[in-house]
Design a protein around this motif. Sequence first.
Motif, short mmCIF file in Angstrom:
data_model
loop_
_atom_site.label_atom_id
_atom_site.label_comp_id
_atom_site.label_asym_id
_atom_site.label_seq_id
_atom_site.Cartn_x
_atom_site.Cartn_y
_atom_site.Cartn_z
N LEU A 129 -1.27 17.45 0.00
CA LEU A 129 -1.01 16.35 0.92
C LEU A 129 0.49 16.06 0.98
CD1 LEU A 129 -2.38 14.13 2.72
CD2 LEU A 129 -2.26 12.64 0.71
N ILE A 130 1.13 16.04 -0.18
CA ILE A 130 2.57 15.82 -0.24
C ILE A 130 3.31 16.93 0.49
CG2 ILE A 130 4.55 15.70 -1.79
CD1 ILE A 130 2.63 14.43 -3.88
N ASP A 131 2.89 18.16 0.25
CA ASP A 131 3.56 19.30 0.88
C ASP A 131 3.40 19.29 2.40
OD1 ASP A 131 4.34 20.16 -1.61
OD2 ASP A 131 2.79 21.70 -1.81
N VAL A 132 2.25 18.84 2.88
CA VAL A 132 2.03 18.74 4.33
C VAL A 132 2.97 17.71 4.94
CG1 VAL A 132 0.41 17.97 6.11
CG2 VAL A 132 -0.37 19.56 4.35
N PHE A 165 0.94 4.40 2.02
CA PHE A 165 0.59 5.81 2.02
C PHE A 165 1.65 6.64 1.31
CE2 PHE A 165 0.52 10.07 3.93
CZ PHE A 165 -0.80 10.43 3.66
N GLU A 166 2.91 6.36 1.57
CA GLU A 166 3.98 7.13 0.94
C GLU A 166 4.07 6.83 -0.56
OE1 GLU A 166 7.06 7.97 4.64
OE2 GLU A 166 7.47 6.29 3.29
N GLN A 167 3.85 5.58 -0.92
CA GLN A 167 3.96 5.22 -2.33
C GLN A 167 2.83 5.78 -3.17
OE1 GLN A 167 4.22 1.00 -3.04
NE2 GLN A 167 4.60 1.24 -5.22
N TRP A 168 1.60 5.68 -2.67
CA TRP A 168 0.45 6.06 -3.48
C TRP A 168 -0.19 7.39 -3.07
CZ3 TRP A 168 0.83 3.38 -7.59
CH2 TRP A 168 1.33 2.07 -7.54
#
Length: 290
Positions: A129-132, A165-168
């Motif tokens: 998810l982070i990589d996307v 969303f960005e934090q968690w």
Amino acid sequence: MKRSWIVGTALVALAAGLLSWGYTTRDENSGVNITAVGSTALQPLVEAAGEDYANSHNGVFINVQGGGTGTGLAQVQAGAVDLGNSDMFAEEKSGIDAKKLVDHRVAVVGIAPMLNKKAGVDNLTQQQLIDVFTGKVKNWKEVGGNDLPVVLVNRVEGSGTRATFEQWGLKGAKSADAQEQDSSGMARSIVSTTPGAISYASFAYLDKSIEVPKLDGVKAANDNVVNGDWPIWSYEHVYTKGEPKPEVQAFLDSIMSEKIQTTLVPQLGYISIHDMQIHRDVDGKITSVK
């Protein structure tokens, strides 16, 4: 002629009486107007609760607008509105003096990634998810999906949903530059009609028009937020500038009532604040609720 004079005099007297009655009762019939602005994730609940409250309180009008968390916090701090709806703690928002505001937590909301169905993905690891979202993954086939380019759809800067969303969800990473939408509903609409698109929204906005992938095998569900298995969630805050006026407090009390917390809150996809088995403070520290 005499009869016309009598009728005319009577009409004048009647008009004067009605005018006098209108002035003496004007205050009690002038109505109470309460304005709430901010988070679009919280907007459906405050709107529904406002309609319910107004239906049982004659003369009370609840006006609810979106605009995002940043707008809500800024306007309530300026005294321009009665209520500022927020998905984040006021302390987390630059330019906001949290000491001047009073926090009323009315619910909890889960937030999840949402994909266009043609992406062909029903599970992502959190690292994927982070990589996307940071642009490392550019095609869905790289994470087991179909051969489609990834199309990022973000919420605007200042959105509480984006901040949460960005934090968690992204563990503090910032999303790559992409098109931005100022409402969860519009983000969902674009994702549902754009092959390869991905965004995020609160559970209340998730429907069958999009795919909601599991995260490390965990389903985006209220029960998994309550027990701490689903990491992407936030409190739904309603802020007031100082202690609220009695009529505003009465509306807030109605949102926190058993009636609303056991009906509208779950019906609209939120979680009652009273159901949480964990507590998370502004610094992210999680403790069990006893």
